[in-house]
Write a protein that holds these residues in place. Structure first.
Motif: not given
Length: 207
Positions: A191-207
């Protein structure tokens, strides 16, 4: 001289009509079968319910739509539980709040035995149901996330570059690729790559 019927005899005489099958009882039985790992056979389902196949088809539409209702009920339960857990944590705000919900749902889907059994037994049909709109499932998932994104945007908690509907579409697509395709191929989804992609799409960065 005939005796007066007792409450028990009346109850027993009415039992058959009281237990008459309904669209909801058809759904509940089909869902129970799915959770038990059984294949969905409409003829057997109609027989078990004591109704004609034509009646069952009138109730559920078709096999795809019935399975879509089952899958939606499963996802909606996971979604509601994930929302409740995230709202119970006051530290979760904005992207962290949303990412926690998304990740929780994906982990639950990955760990769900019924989904594993279903995709192993009927991979082609399962993938069609989960990744297209033949069952009505995908449009419901997108609409659910669109509403959540819009709530968060209007509250000023996130400021994505995409509109809420586009975000919802892409995060659902990412989840499909990260979970269902891996399950069908016999790989353990991460699930981690999907979570990272989610953050990038929604907020523009992975953390």
């Amino acid at each position: 001289m005939s005796s007066q019927p007792t409450p028990l005899s009346l109850a027993l005489s009415q039992r058959k009509s009281d237990e008459r099958a309904t669209p909801m009882s058809a759904f509940r039985m089909a869902r129970r079968w799915w959770l038990e790992g059984r294949r969905l056979n409409l003829s057997l389902l109609a027989e078990e319910l004591g109704v004609g196949r034509a009646t069952l088809m009138r109730w559920v539409g078709n096999k795809d739509l019935l399975m879509g209702e089952i899958l939606w009920s499963q996802y909606k339960n996971l979604y509601d539980e994930a929302i409740e857990r995230a709202e119970a944590n006051p530290k979760l705000k904005g992207i962290d709040f949303l990412a926690q919900i998304y990740t929780d749902i994906n982990i639950a889907l990955i760990n769900g035995k019924a989904m594993h059994d279903f995709l192993r037994a009927e991979p082609q049909w399962g993938l069609q149901l989960l990744t297209s709109n033949i069952s009505g499932l995908q449009s419901r998932l997108i609409e659910t996330w669109r509403k959540l994104f819009e709530e968060q945007i209007q509250a000023g908690n996130i400021n994505p570059e995409m509109d809420a509907e586009s975000l919802a579409y892409f995060i659902i697509r990412i989840g499909e690729g990260a979970i269902y395709c891996d399950l069908i191929c016999g790989r353990t989804p991460d699930p981690e790559p999907a979570s990272t992609a989610f953050r990038l799409l929604v907020n523009g960065h992975s953390r």
